[in-house]
Design a protein around this motif. Structure first.
Motif, PDB file in Angstrom:
ATOM      1  N   VAL A  21      -2.527 -15.958 -28.189  1.00 29.36           N
ATOM      2  CA  VAL A  21      -3.592 -16.649 -28.920  1.00 29.36           C
ATOM      3  C   VAL A  21      -2.965 -17.262 -30.169  1.00 29.36           C
ATOM      4  O   VAL A  21      -2.246 -16.583 -30.899  1.00 29.36           O
ATOM      5  N   VAL A  22      -3.216 -18.549 -30.398  1.00 36.30           N
ATOM      6  CA  VAL A  22      -2.629 -19.232 -31.554  1.00 36.30           C
ATOM      7  C   VAL A  22      -3.729 -19.716 -32.483  1.00 36.30           C
ATOM      8  O   VAL A  22      -4.876 -19.878 -32.083  1.00 36.30           O
ATOM      9  N   GLY A  23      -3.344 -19.963 -33.723  1.00 34.87           N
ATOM     10  CA  GLY A  23      -4.307 -20.451 -34.708  1.00 34.87           C
ATOM     11  C   GLY A  23      -4.934 -19.312 -35.495  1.00 34.87           C
ATOM     12  O   GLY A  23      -4.507 -18.166 -35.419  1.00 34.87           O
ATOM     13  N   ARG A  24      -5.951 -19.675 -36.271  1.00 37.55           N
ATOM     14  CA  ARG A  24      -6.680 -18.705 -37.082  1.00 37.55           C
ATOM     15  C   ARG A  24      -7.595 -17.902 -36.163  1.00 37.55           C
ATOM     16  O   ARG A  24      -8.178 -18.444 -35.228  1.00 37.55           O
ATOM     17  N   LEU A  25      -7.742 -16.592 -36.449  1.00 37.07           N
ATOM     18  CA  LEU A  25      -8.435 -15.712 -35.511  1.00 37.07           C
ATOM     19  C   LEU A  25      -9.532 -14.882 -36.167  1.00 37.07           C
ATOM     20  O   LEU A  25      -9.456 -14.538 -37.344  1.00 37.07           O
ATOM     21  N   ALA A  55       3.006  -6.638 -28.692  1.00 34.09           N
ATOM     22  CA  ALA A  55       2.761  -6.986 -27.285  1.00 34.09           C
ATOM     23  C   ALA A  55       2.712  -8.493 -27.085  1.00 34.09           C
ATOM     24  O   ALA A  55       2.624  -8.968 -25.956  1.00 34.09           O
ATOM     25  N   GLY A  56       2.774  -9.270 -28.190  1.00 29.78           N
ATOM     26  CA  GLY A  56       2.841 -10.720 -28.090  1.00 29.78           C
ATOM     27  C   GLY A  56       1.506 -11.423 -27.944  1.00 29.78           C
ATOM     28  O   GLY A  56       1.465 -12.578 -27.538  1.00 29.78           O
ATOM     29  N   ILE A  57       0.416 -10.750 -28.303  1.00 27.78           N
ATOM     30  CA  ILE A  57      -0.907 -11.385 -28.197  1.00 27.78           C
ATOM     31  C   ILE A  57      -1.054 -12.504 -29.223  1.00 27.78           C
ATOM     32  O   ILE A  57      -1.696 -13.506 -28.972  1.00 27.78           O
ATOM     33  N   TRP A  58      -0.479 -12.334 -30.375  1.00 33.75           N
ATOM     34  CA  TRP A  58      -0.470 -13.380 -31.404  1.00 33.75           C
ATOM     35  C   TRP A  58       0.887 -13.350 -32.097  1.00 33.75           C
ATOM     36  O   TRP A  58       1.658 -12.409 -31.927  1.00 33.75           O
ATOM     37  N   GLU A  59       1.162 -14.390 -32.837  1.00 33.69           N
ATOM     38  CA  GLU A  59       2.442 -14.467 -33.554  1.00 33.69           C
ATOM     39  C   GLU A  59       2.537 -13.359 -34.600  1.00 33.69           C
ATOM     40  O   GLU A  59       3.541 -12.672 -34.713  1.00 33.69           O
ATOM     41  N   ASP A  61      -0.308 -10.707 -37.246  1.00 37.67           N
ATOM     42  CA  ASP A  61      -1.693 -10.400 -37.602  1.00 37.67           C
ATOM     43  C   ASP A  61      -2.129 -11.057 -38.916  1.00 37.67           C
ATOM     44  O   ASP A  61      -3.293 -10.974 -39.292  1.00 37.67           O
ATOM     45  N   SER A  62      -1.229 -11.766 -39.564  1.00 36.45           N
ATOM     46  CA  SER A  62      -1.624 -12.533 -40.757  1.00 36.45           C
ATOM     47  C   SER A  62      -2.483 -13.740 -40.380  1.00 36.45           C
ATOM     48  O   SER A  62      -3.070 -14.381 -41.254  1.00 36.45           O
ATOM     49  N   THR A  63      -2.584 -14.055 -39.087  1.00 34.24           N
ATOM     50  CA  THR A  63      -3.438 -15.171 -38.646  1.00 34.24           C
ATOM     51  C   THR A  63      -4.896 -14.754 -38.514  1.00 34.24           C
ATOM     52  O   THR A  63      -5.746 -15.583 -38.208  1.00 34.24           O
ATOM     53  N   ILE A  64      -5.199 -13.481 -38.768  1.00 36.82           N
ATOM     54  CA  ILE A  64      -6.584 -12.990 -38.694  1.00 36.82           C
ATOM     55  C   ILE A  64      -7.301 -13.298 -40.002  1.00 36.82           C
ATOM     56  O   ILE A  64      -6.887 -12.852 -41.070  1.00 36.82           O
ATOM     57  N   ASP A  65      -8.377 -14.077 -39.899  1.00 37.44           N
ATOM     58  CA  ASP A  65      -9.188 -14.404 -41.069  1.00 37.44           C
ATOM     59  C   ASP A  65     -10.448 -13.550 -41.145  1.00 37.44           C
ATOM     60  O   ASP A  65     -10.983 -13.325 -42.229  1.00 37.44           O
ATOM     61  N   VAL A  66     -10.961 -13.108 -40.000  1.00 40.87           N
ATOM     62  CA  VAL A  66     -12.164 -12.281 -39.949  1.00 40.87           C
ATOM     63  C   VAL A  66     -11.828 -11.039 -39.136  1.00 40.87           C
ATOM     64  O   VAL A  66     -11.354 -11.145 -38.004  1.00 40.87           O
ATOM     65  N   LEU A  67     -12.071  -9.857 -39.723  1.00 39.05           N
ATOM     66  CA  LEU A  67     -11.757  -8.600 -39.055  1.00 39.05           C
ATOM     67  C   LEU A  67     -12.934  -7.652 -39.219  1.00 39.05           C
ATOM     68  O   LEU A  67     -13.322  -7.312 -40.334  1.00 39.05           O
ATOM     69  N   ILE A  84     -10.921 -10.960 -29.373  1.00 42.01           N
ATOM     70  CA  ILE A  84     -10.157 -11.909 -30.195  1.00 42.01           C
ATOM     71  C   ILE A  84     -10.727 -13.291 -29.938  1.00 42.01           C
ATOM     72  O   ILE A  84     -10.775 -13.750 -28.788  1.00 42.01           O
ATOM     73  N   THR A  85     -11.142 -13.958 -31.010  1.00 42.32           N
ATOM     74  CA  THR A  85     -11.756 -15.272 -30.889  1.00 42.32           C
ATOM     75  C   THR A  85     -11.039 -16.251 -31.814  1.00 42.32           C
ATOM     76  O   THR A  85     -10.932 -15.981 -33.021  1.00 42.32           O
ATOM     77  N   PRO A  86     -10.533 -17.360 -31.284  1.00 38.92           N
ATOM     78  CA  PRO A  86      -9.958 -18.396 -32.165  1.00 38.92           C
ATOM     79  C   PRO A  86     -11.053 -18.969 -33.067  1.00 38.92           C
ATOM     80  O   PRO A  86     -12.200 -19.131 -32.640  1.00 38.92           O
TER      81      PRO A  86
END
Length: 92
Positions: A21-25, A55-59, A61-67, A84-86
């Motif tokens: 998954v790429v981009g903000r998450l 596991a390579g799901i995202w680059e 975890d700093s790409t997570i904006d909402v948790l 996980i939602t872009p």
């Protein structure tokens, strides 16, 4: 097998074949507990997010904006449901 390696192997198996998954998450976690012992929810996050990163799901975890994490009812064994939602970014 040390706990972190066990969880990493479990996550890698669960997400095998999933696309990165790429981009903000936005990440939402539901955490049914295995028993009624007291647990801090924030302690669940570090291991879960690190395992998903390894596991390579995202680059990263700093790409997570909402948790969001929610404690679930007691179910043995406990588990984590991770959604996980872009996040669509607006372009000007």
């Amino acid at each position: 097998m040390p706990p972190m390696e066990f969880w990493l192997a479990s996550v890698a198996y669960a997400v095998f074949g999933e696309a990165k998954v790429v981009g903000r998450l936005s990440v939402t976690i539901a955490a049914p507990m295995p028993d009624r012992r007291r647990r801090d929810l924030d302690n669940l996050l570090k291991c879960a997010l690190d395992c998903l990163t390894k596991a390579g799901i995202w680059e990263d975890d700093s790409t997570i904006d909402v948790l969001t994490i929610t404690r679930g009812d007691v179910h043995s064994p406990g588990w984590l449901d991770v959604e996980i939602t872009p996040i669509e970014t607006k372009t000007a």
